[in-house]
Design a protein around this motif. Structure first.
Motif, PDB file in Angstrom:
ATOM      1  N   ALA A  36       2.509  -5.111   2.422  1.00 54.20           N
ATOM      2  CA  ALA A  36       3.056  -5.052   4.188  1.00 54.20           C
ATOM      3  C   ALA A  36       1.791  -4.723   4.849  1.00 54.20           C
ATOM      4  N   CYS A  37       0.421  -4.083   4.303  1.00 55.81           N
ATOM      5  CA  CYS A  37      -0.777  -4.016   4.925  1.00 55.81           C
ATOM      6  C   CYS A  37      -1.363  -5.424   5.375  1.00 55.81           C
ATOM      7  N   ILE A  38      -1.179  -6.321   4.426  1.00 50.12           N
ATOM      8  CA  ILE A  38      -1.821  -7.699   4.735  1.00 50.12           C
ATOM      9  C   ILE A  38      -0.906  -8.174   5.823  1.00 50.12           C
ATOM     10  N   ILE A  39       0.353  -8.190   5.765  1.00 46.21           N
ATOM     11  CA  ILE A  39       1.351  -8.910   6.903  1.00 46.21           C
ATOM     12  C   ILE A  39       1.268  -7.980   8.295  1.00 46.21           C
ATOM     13  N   GLU A  40       0.809  -6.626   8.012  1.00 46.05           N
ATOM     14  CA  GLU A  40       0.392  -6.212   9.387  1.00 46.05           C
ATOM     15  C   GLU A  40      -0.803  -6.533   9.890  1.00 46.05           C
ATOM     16  N   ASN A  82      13.599  -4.348   6.629  1.00 42.64           N
ATOM     17  CA  ASN A  82      14.079  -4.059   8.080  1.00 42.64           C
ATOM     18  C   ASN A  82      12.949  -3.352   8.713  1.00 42.64           C
ATOM     19  N   VAL A  83      12.215  -2.503   8.097  1.00 40.49           N
ATOM     20  CA  VAL A  83      11.086  -1.835   8.844  1.00 40.49           C
ATOM     21  C   VAL A  83       9.956  -3.030   8.804  1.00 40.49           C
ATOM     22  N   LEU A  84       9.725  -3.855   8.056  1.00 41.40           N
ATOM     23  CA  LEU A  84       8.634  -4.716   8.056  1.00 41.40           C
ATOM     24  C   LEU A  84       9.199  -5.875   9.083  1.00 41.40           C
ATOM     25  N   ASN A  85      10.371  -5.876   9.432  1.00 37.46           N
ATOM     26  CA  ASN A  85      10.809  -6.685  10.624  1.00 37.46           C
ATOM     27  C   ASN A  85      10.631  -8.247  10.156  1.00 37.46           C
ATOM     28  N   TYR A  86      11.189  -8.510   9.143  1.00 40.53           N
ATOM     29  CA  TYR A  86      11.329  -9.741   8.576  1.00 40.53           C
ATOM     30  C   TYR A  86      12.240 -10.502   9.657  1.00 40.53           C
ATOM     31  N   ASP A  87      11.773 -12.000   9.996  1.00 41.46           N
ATOM     32  CA  ASP A  87      12.655 -12.537  10.851  1.00 41.46           C
ATOM     33  C   ASP A  87      13.873 -13.462  10.050  1.00 41.46           C
ATOM     34  N   LEU A  88      13.570 -13.504   8.959  1.00 40.22           N
ATOM     35  CA  LEU A  88      14.575 -14.293   8.098  1.00 40.22           C
ATOM     36  C   LEU A  88      14.470 -14.266   6.679  1.00 40.22           C
ATOM     37  N   ALA A  89      15.482 -14.573   5.962  1.00 41.92           N
ATOM     38  CA  ALA A  89      15.306 -14.476   4.438  1.00 41.92           C
ATOM     39  C   ALA A  89      16.100 -15.635   3.860  1.00 41.92           C
ATOM     40  N   GLU A 283      -6.633  -4.348  -6.177  1.00 45.76           N
ATOM     41  CA  GLU A 283      -6.618  -2.790  -6.423  1.00 45.76           C
ATOM     42  C   GLU A 283      -7.251  -2.031  -5.033  1.00 45.76           C
ATOM     43  N   ASN A 284      -7.785  -2.701  -4.127  1.00 44.64           N
ATOM     44  CA  ASN A 284      -8.462  -2.012  -3.012  1.00 44.64           C
ATOM     45  C   ASN A 284      -7.380  -2.243  -1.626  1.00 44.64           C
ATOM     46  N   THR A 285      -6.313  -2.863  -1.998  1.00 43.88           N
ATOM     47  CA  THR A 285      -5.383  -3.053  -0.625  1.00 43.88           C
ATOM     48  C   THR A 285      -4.834  -1.873  -0.614  1.00 43.88           C
ATOM     49  N   PRO A 286      -4.735  -1.233   0.559  1.00 47.40           N
ATOM     50  CA  PRO A 286      -4.035   0.000   0.718  1.00 47.40           C
ATOM     51  C   PRO A 286      -2.359   0.205   0.579  1.00 47.40           C
ATOM     52  N   ILE A 287      -1.914   1.258   0.600  1.00 46.80           N
ATOM     53  CA  ILE A 287      -0.488   1.250   0.691  1.00 46.80           C
ATOM     54  C   ILE A 287      -0.069   1.534   2.014  1.00 46.80           C
ATOM     55  N   HIS A 288       0.983   0.760   2.608  1.00 48.17           N
ATOM     56  CA  HIS A 288       1.401   0.915   3.856  1.00 48.17           C
ATOM     57  C   HIS A 288       2.169   2.090   3.882  1.00 48.17           C
ATOM     58  N   GLN A 289       1.673   3.513   4.290  1.00 47.87           N
ATOM     59  CA  GLN A 289       2.361   4.639   4.255  1.00 47.87           C
ATOM     60  C   GLN A 289       3.701   4.924   4.873  1.00 47.87           C
ATOM     61  N   PRO A 290       3.859   4.434   6.073  1.00 46.32           N
ATOM     62  CA  PRO A 290       5.175   4.702   6.774  1.00 46.32           C
ATOM     63  C   PRO A 290       6.331   3.935   5.845  1.00 46.32           C
ATOM     64  N   ARG A 294       9.468   5.630   3.738  1.00 49.21           N
ATOM     65  CA  ARG A 294      10.985   5.185   3.670  1.00 49.21           C
ATOM     66  C   ARG A 294      11.761   5.128   2.250  1.00 49.21           C
ATOM     67  N   ILE A 295      10.842   4.715   1.375  1.00 51.44           N
ATOM     68  CA  ILE A 295      11.238   4.498  -0.090  1.00 51.44           C
ATOM     69  C   ILE A 295      11.139   5.637  -0.949  1.00 51.44           C
ATOM     70  N   GLN A 296      10.235   6.558  -0.800  1.00 60.33           N
ATOM     71  CA  GLN A 296       9.787   7.541  -1.539  1.00 60.33           C
ATOM     72  C   GLN A 296      10.972   8.249  -2.444  1.00 60.33           C
ATOM     73  N   ASN A 297      11.676   8.805  -1.502  1.00 61.36           N
ATOM     74  CA  ASN A 297      12.728   9.708  -2.278  1.00 61.36           C
ATOM     75  C   ASN A 297      13.553   8.730  -3.074  1.00 61.36           C
ATOM     76  N   PHE A 298      13.836   7.523  -2.986  1.00 58.35           N
ATOM     77  CA  PHE A 298      14.885   6.782  -4.085  1.00 58.35           C
ATOM     78  C   PHE A 298      13.798   6.540  -5.091  1.00 58.35           C
ATOM     79  N   HIS A 299      12.403   6.339  -4.610  1.00 61.16           N
ATOM     80  CA  HIS A 299      11.548   5.860  -5.582  1.00 61.16           C
ATOM     81  C   HIS A 299      11.681   6.888  -6.783  1.00 61.16           C
ATOM     82  N   LEU A 300      11.331   8.181  -6.465  1.00 63.57           N
ATOM     83  CA  LEU A 300      11.214   9.326  -7.181  1.00 63.57           C
ATOM     84  C   LEU A 300      12.741   9.431  -8.038  1.00 63.57           C
TER      85      LEU A 300
END
Length: 517
Positions: A36-40, A82-89, A283-290, A294-300
């Motif tokens: 997502a950081c690359i996409i942004e 949805n948060v990433l605003n994909y146009d299509l899949a 390894e240097n690519t940051p995590i897109h925190q927002p 959004r996924i943190q609770n389900f990930h945990l």
């Protein structure tokens, strides 16, 4: 004359990997939170269309946990997309693994369009939209999406009830012609959840031309401008037949782009220059925190579920060298065979080691160990196989090996165009010898069952995973074998159930097969 710069941004075969982990270790160079950081950053450069080319919804422990235990909750992968605003899949073959009701719910939750130009309902209407038109900076871009039509060969028929897959090449052609003649588009893009059976630059056949991967034929014979591919988990960035071609690997480790430099006159495109690129997560690519938030609770919740202990091992079910296991056998493989035979009450079993890394189960076994070792959502089938076809299958397995510089190694056909360790089976319940010094087709020098030579004219009940029972992996004769039993329980669940019934498992290994060189 007016000049414009646009771009396509593409992911494919993400397989539900959102956080940067395979759930074996943390902070790996994968996942949509890093991609997502690359996409942004790419979106900041020029106007863009964000496309996913299929196999988004299945494949990680997180997607399995969601589907098995909380399917009533919103799909976490769709949430992120949805948060990433994909146009299509584009619909991938693995989108169907959890059944149509699950898929339809996921599509309903999506704020973007799903394409499936060769997938139809029983009444002849499209299952989803075959194409979309995106207008960007006054440029009309027509995008067609099709899926490898081999899905019915692999998938449980119940998961495809009421839909039909038609030839991907023919329907890509159909919808591209429709765009050209009826929609007045300036640019045409073909998105194909499939890959290449031929080398793109030379046309040389590099895998059996079964029709599973029609990318070369599409690129050579169809009239469109850009080609987005997937399915094979390769990283492709090239040009051929005047088209830019990309395939961005898997698990969000890579993002592809195709940049478009356009010249326009009187509102019409008069020239297009295009260039494909790949952008890698590291390894240097940051995590897109927002998105991570959004996924943190389900990930945990997934992490907690994965660490629940369910059994104990006495002895050793761990291995470091997967190739060594395929040459010499290992208690872990015998354990998997035991689970398969126990679940189906059969005497003969075959299975694969699905990856090339270290694996197996430690002394205390958790769900994490199970889902990270058995990485596919396979179920089991018992098929009635002739002795002749068992020997044919063993000969096919023997092609996994070759000898280079007097060393046993993996043959080229199992390494290219992608690694296929999952298509080398090991068998339990029969005894056999492979001699790799002998010509292909003559490498099986002994096969016996219960102390007697295997009868080529008799039939034997064999348990195998549902993927192999379709004939996939160059075992076409299995597809014609009668199905005696069909166990509709995921293999990971069968392994967990086995531990629940037998909380203490003994690691044993009987050498019923030999690989010689």
């Amino acid at each position: 004359m007016q000049k414009k710069q646009l771009q396509l941004i593409i992911t494919s075969d993400v397989h539900g990997y959102i956080m940067p982990t395979t759930f074996r270790k943390a902070d790996e160079a994968i996942g949509l939170t890093k991609a997502a950081c690359i996409i942004e950053n790419l979106r900041k450069v020029k106007p863009s269309i964000l496309i996913d080319n299929g196999d988004m919804l299945q494949g990680s422990p997180l997607t399995y946990y969601h589907q098995q235990f909380h399917p009533e909750q919103p799909n976490p992968v769709i949430n992120v997309a949805n948060v990433l605003n994909y146009d299509l899949a584009v619909l991938g073959n693995h989108e169907f693994n959890y059944g149509l009701s699950f898929l339809k719910k996921s599509i309903e939750e999506s704020t973007f369009t799903w394409l499936g130009g060769n997938i139809y309902k029983e009444d002849g209407t499209s299952f989803t939209t075959p194409y979309v038109i995106k207008e960007l900076e006054g440029v009309r871009i027509g995008i067609v999406g099709v899926t490898t039509h081999f899905v019915p060969i692999w998938e449980d028929p119940e998961h495809l009830d009421g839909i039909e897959f038609k030839d991907a090449f023919e329907h890509a052609k159909k919808w591209l012609e429709h765009l050209r003649h009826n929609e007045k588009v300036d640019i045409t893009i073909l998105c194909y959840h499939g890959g290449f059976s031929h080398d793109i630059s030379t046309g040389k056949l590099i895998e059996p031309d079964t029709g599973e991967n029609q990318g070369y034929q599409m690129c050579k014979h169809l009239d469109f401008d850009m080609f987005i591919t997937g399915h094979q988990h390769r990283e492709v960035c090239t040009k051929a037949f005047g088209k830019s071609i990309v395939q961005p690997g898997t698990k969000g480790a890579c993002v592809a782009t195709i940049s478009l430099d356009l010249e326009m006159e009187n509102g019409k495109v008069i020239s297009i220059n295009h260039e494909p690129s790949l952008h890698y997560v590291d390894e240097n690519t940051p995590i897109h925190q927002p998105i991570a938030n959004r996924i943190q609770n389900f990930h945990l919740l997934t992490e907690k579920w994965l660490d629940e202990p369910i059994g104990r091992v006495e002895g050793n079910l761990l291995f470091e060298d997967a190739f060594h296991v395929r040459v010499h056998k290992h208690p872990y493989l015998q354990f998997i065979q035991r689970v398969q035979m126990d679940a189906t009450d059969t005497q003969i079993s075959c299975t694969s080691l699905f990856h090339d890394g270290p694996g197996g189960f430690p002394k205390l076994v958790t769900m994490r160990h199970i889902v990270t070792n058995y990485i596919y959502p396979n179920t089991l089938k018992v098929v009635k196989v002739s002795g002749k076809h068992i020997v044919q299958a063993l000969e096919q397995n023997a092609t996994y090996f070759s000898i280079e510089d007097d060393q046993l190694t993996v043959s080229h056909s199992f390494r290219y165009p992608k690694a296929q360790p999952y298509n080398y089976d090991m068998w339990e319940g029969i005894e056999y010898v492979m001699d790799i010094r002998r010509p292909i087709g003559e490498r099986i020098t002994k096969v016996s069952y219960q102390g007697n030579p295997l009868d080529l004219t008799s039939t034997y009940d064999v348990v195998m995973n549902n993927y192999r029972a379709t004939g996939a992996g160059n075992f076409p004769y299995f597809a014609d074998c009668p199905v005696i039993k069909d166990i509709q329980i995921d293999m990971t669940e069968l392994i967990a159930n086995y531990f629940r019934r037998y909380p203490i498992v003994q690691a044993t290994c009987q050498q019923n097969w030999v690989v010689r060189m």
